[in-house]
Scaffold this active site. Structure first.
Site, PDB file in Angstrom:
ATOM      1  N   ALA A   1      70.600  52.960  37.435  1.00 42.63           N
ATOM      2  CA  ALA A   1      69.580  52.423  36.535  1.00 42.63           C
ATOM      3  C   ALA A   1      68.605  53.495  36.049  1.00 42.63           C
ATOM      4  O   ALA A   1      67.749  53.215  35.199  1.00 42.63           O
ATOM      5  CB  ALA A   1      68.806  51.308  37.232  1.00 42.63           C
ATOM      6  N   ASP A   2      68.744  54.723  36.549  1.00 45.51           N
ATOM      7  CA  ASP A   2      67.810  55.792  36.186  1.00 45.51           C
ATOM      8  C   ASP A   2      68.066  56.273  34.758  1.00 45.51           C
ATOM      9  O   ASP A   2      69.177  56.716  34.429  1.00 45.51           O
ATOM     10  CB  ASP A   2      67.954  56.961  37.166  1.00 45.51           C
ATOM     11  CG  ASP A   2      66.887  58.014  36.956  1.00 45.51           C
ATOM     12  OD1 ASP A   2      65.815  57.895  37.569  1.00 45.51           O
ATOM     13  OD2 ASP A   2      67.133  58.940  36.169  1.00 45.51           O
ATOM     14  N   ILE A   3      67.050  56.210  33.915  1.00 39.15           N
ATOM     15  CA  ILE A   3      67.208  56.582  32.505  1.00 39.15           C
ATOM     16  C   ILE A   3      67.531  58.062  32.361  1.00 39.15           C
ATOM     17  O   ILE A   3      68.314  58.461  31.495  1.00 39.15           O
ATOM     18  CB  ILE A   3      65.923  56.221  31.721  1.00 39.15           C
ATOM     19  CG1 ILE A   3      65.737  54.706  31.703  1.00 39.15           C
ATOM     20  CG2 ILE A   3      65.989  56.766  30.301  1.00 39.15           C
ATOM     21  CD1 ILE A   3      64.426  54.248  31.093  1.00 39.15           C
TER      22      ILE A   3
ATOM     23  N   TRP B   1      66.022  50.961  42.463  1.00 36.68           N
ATOM     24  CA  TRP B   1      65.731  52.333  42.021  1.00 36.68           C
ATOM     25  C   TRP B   1      64.836  53.039  43.035  1.00 36.68           C
ATOM     26  O   TRP B   1      65.088  54.180  43.423  1.00 36.68           O
ATOM     27  CB  TRP B   1      65.072  52.308  40.640  1.00 36.68           C
ATOM     28  CG  TRP B   1      64.710  53.654  40.096  1.00 36.68           C
ATOM     29  CD1 TRP B   1      65.500  54.484  39.353  1.00 36.68           C
ATOM     30  CD2 TRP B   1      63.450  54.343  40.253  1.00 36.68           C
ATOM     31  NE1 TRP B   1      64.809  55.641  39.040  1.00 36.68           N
ATOM     32  CE2 TRP B   1      63.562  55.587  39.577  1.00 36.68           C
ATOM     33  CE3 TRP B   1      62.253  54.032  40.896  1.00 36.68           C
ATOM     34  CZ2 TRP B   1      62.512  56.499  39.522  1.00 36.68           C
ATOM     35  CZ3 TRP B   1      61.209  54.958  40.848  1.00 36.68           C
ATOM     36  CH2 TRP B   1      61.355  56.169  40.164  1.00 36.68           C
TER      37      TRP B   1
END
Length: 285
Positions: free
Chosen positions: A239-241, A220
């Site tokens: 993977a970034d929310i 990330w």
């Protein structure tokens, strides 16, 4: 004091760029018309003001500074992506399912962080924190170890950060590990083991393999650094929310998409994945 007028090809929405810069309370945006940029050129710390005076289709900027004119203008061109033709990118997305998103955020540039070292530090500080506390922690760090010129904050130099003790950062509410990561990165830069200038000639893969060896740096962080420190155009941190939430809302999904679903979604968006990510983030900011 010098002043220069810069004209570039449109579209370029400077207001949307300022809106994104305003998300970070350390950035000095003046009356939604200009921003004061901290630049370090040959060890000199200077403040440059960039004011938007043109329109969406005919962008123009008035740039004011006190010294190092040519180098400052060159660096500003990199930061504000004045050399990128957004028309080409916009046309690409008109043939994809992000067409509406790119119409709604037409002309939004991918603004870079003001220097690579501070960009990497910010990525480390922001890891696994909600945005509000991430900004609070960064402000504490800057006010303790940075310096202020004309109301503009400069990140401390790698040499200064390398001399900070873990206990000093713990007093600011850094975790012990995060404190070690920040100091460790500064030590690598100070010794020359990490060279940001060399990275401009390196591929994403070469940079990733070098950064991923560093304690505290994961995929990330690498992808965010490549996007916002170096301006690489084809990154999409699955993977970034925030991206997961943006895609859930954009596609009206019942739950956040899986990694496999995001990999499928992004295929038509290459080679401009970074712009897809930026516009998706903008949609929920």
């Amino acid at each position: 004091m010098w002043q220069e007028t810069v004209s570039i090809a449109g579209p370029y929405d400077f207001q949307l760029a300022l809106d994104r810069l305003k998300l970070d309370p350390l950035n000095v945006v003046v009356q939604n018309k200009s921003v004061k940029v901290p630049l370090t050129i040959e060890s000199k710390q200077i403040v440059i003001e960039v004011m938007g005076t043109g329109s969406l289709e005919k962008p123009q900027f008035v740039v004011k500074g006190t010294e190092e004119k040519e180098q400052a203008l060159q660096r500003l061109c990199e930061i504000f992506r004045w050399d990128v033709e957004l028309t080409t990118i916009h046309k690409h997305f008109q043939e994809t399912n992000l067409k509406l998103l790119f119409e709604n955020h037409y002309g939004t540039p991918l603004i870079l962080d003001f220097d690579p070292f501070s960009s990497l530090l910010k990525c480390i500080i922001h890891q696994q924190l909600n945005l509000a506390f991430a900004h609070t922690l960064t402000e504490r760090f800057m006010q303790t170890f940075g310096n202020e010129i004309d109301g503009v904050w400069f990140y401390p130099t790698p040499e200064k950060v390398a001399l900070i003790k873990v206990e000093q950062l713990r007093e600011l509410q850094f975790s012990a590990r995060k404190a070690e990561y920040v100091i460790g990165i500064a030590e690598l830069v100070t010794t020359g083991a990490l060279n940001f200038n060399q990275m401009k000639q390196m591929t994403n893969e070469e940079i990733s393999s070098e950064l991923i060896k560093i304690r505290g740096v994961g995929p990330w962080t690498v992808q965010n650094f490549l996007m916002f420190a170096l301006g690489r155009e084809n990154l999409f941190p699955v993977a970034d929310i925030g991206l997961q939430n943006a895609l859930r809302l954009y596609y009206n999904l019942e739950q956040k998409p899986t990694k496999a679903e995001m990999e499928r979604f992004k295929e038509p968006w290459e080679p401009y994945l970074s712009y897809a990510a930026l516009y998706l983030w903008r949609s929920i900011e």
